[in-house]
Design an enzyme around this catalytic site. Sequence first.
Site, short mmCIF file in Angstrom:
data_model
loop_
_atom_site.label_atom_id
_atom_site.label_comp_id
_atom_site.label_asym_id
_atom_site.label_seq_id
_atom_site.Cartn_x
_atom_site.Cartn_y
_atom_site.Cartn_z
N ASP A 1 0.86 -1.18 0.00
CA ASP A 1 0.00 0.00 0.00
C ASP A 1 0.89 1.23 0.00
OD1 ASP A 1 -2.36 -1.39 -0.03
OD2 ASP A 1 -3.09 -0.67 1.90
N HIS B 1 -0.14 0.98 7.51
CA HIS B 1 0.06 2.36 7.03
C HIS B 1 0.89 3.18 8.01
CE1 HIS B 1 -3.79 1.71 4.45
NE2 HIS B 1 -2.76 0.97 4.05
N CYS C 1 -4.66 10.19 4.37
CA CYS C 1 -5.21 9.05 3.64
C CYS C 1 -6.10 9.47 2.47
CB CYS C 1 -6.04 8.17 4.58
SG CYS C 1 -5.11 7.32 5.86
#
Length: 363
Positions: free
Chosen positions: A195, A244, A355
Site C-alpha cells: 500500500d 500504514h 489518507c
Amino acid sequence: MRISIDAMSTVKSQEPRVNAEDEWSPLRSVIVGRAEHSCFPSVPRHLVKAFLPPEFADEFRPCNPFPADIVAKASWELDNFARVLRQHGVAVQRPDEVDWRRHGGYTGAMPRDRLLTVGTTLIESIPAWPCRRREIELAYSTILSGLSHPEEAGWRVVRQPTLTGRDTIFDGKDEATFDPDGGEWTINNSRPAFDAADFMRLGKYVVGQLSHATNRKGVEYLRSVLPAGYTLELLRSESTHALHIDTTILPLRRGLLVYNEEYVSEATLRGLRALDGWELRAYPHRPPRPGPPNGPPYYMASPWLVLNGLSLDEGRIFVEAKATEFAAWIKAEFGMEAIMLPFQHVNSIGGSFHCATVDLVRG
C-alpha cells in the site's frame, strides 16, 4: 501468480503536473477522494482478527455498505475539504463516482493507499486485498489519463502490474491458527504487495514499513520503479497491528518529525539515514478513544489518526476539528497553525486528511 509490468507511461509538459518529493513543501495540486457508495472491505477472517475491532468483525463481508448517514456526512466532509483547499489556491482533482457495492470494492475516499508521488513519478500500488485491486481503474482512470498526455513529458505514471493466475497472497494463513500477537503478518511474500500509505517522502529518501498490507517483494518492486536518485529505507514497527505508516510518523517540515512511540521507538528512527540530524518528538498525549458518544464508530481506524494530517506548507496543517489537544500542542511546540475541519465520518470509513489525498505537486 505471475506479474507482468506492461504499463509505464511517460508524458511531458512545460508545467509539471506530477512533482512532489516531500510532505511539507507548499501544496500546489492534490487529489481528494470521494466517499459515495463506500462499502466495508471484504477481507479474510484472519485479517479481521489481526487488527480490526472484534465488535465490528461481521461487517467486513462482501458488498456490505457503510451506514448511509456516515457515507453522506463523509461525502460532505470531503467536499468541504476540497473547497477549503481551493480557497488556499490549491488545484484539486476528484475521482469518478463508483458504485462500490456493484463492483465488490471498498471506497474511493482513500487514494493515498493506492497512489504514491515520488518526485516526478506517480506510482500505483499493488494491493494485497483483492477488493481493492480495481480501485484506481474504476475511480481514478480519468485523472491518470489526464496525467498521461501528451506523449513526451517530464513526469511518468507507473500503473499497477497485471496479476495473472490464482492469488496466493493469503496462502498458509487462516483464522484458526493465526496469532495476531505473534509477530506474524496476515499476508505472505509469494507475490509483491504494498500500500502506498506505508511509505512517506522525506526529500530524496522514502521511508516505509512492512505491514499487514506490504511485504518484502512489494518493497523490492517499489525500489525498482523509484526515480533515479531516491533511496528507500524501512523502519521496524513495534506494533503487531501495523497498517500504514501515517499513523506512526508525521514530518512537519524538513528536520522536524513527530512520532507515535507506541508504534516506533526513537532508537529505530535514529537508525535511519533519512532522519540524520532531525529533531524527533514523540507526541506525548494518547489520543482519546474514538467512537460513540464522541462521534461515529471507528470501524477500522486507529485513534492515532491524529497524526494523519495533510500539510499545506511548513507552517500550516489540516487537523480534525475535535483534535484540539494536538492542535494546541503543535502550536505551542512548533508554531504550527492547525486548519481545523470536521472529518470524523471520513475517519469512520478508514482514514484522515493524509489518507484521503494524493499530493501531486508541491514546492
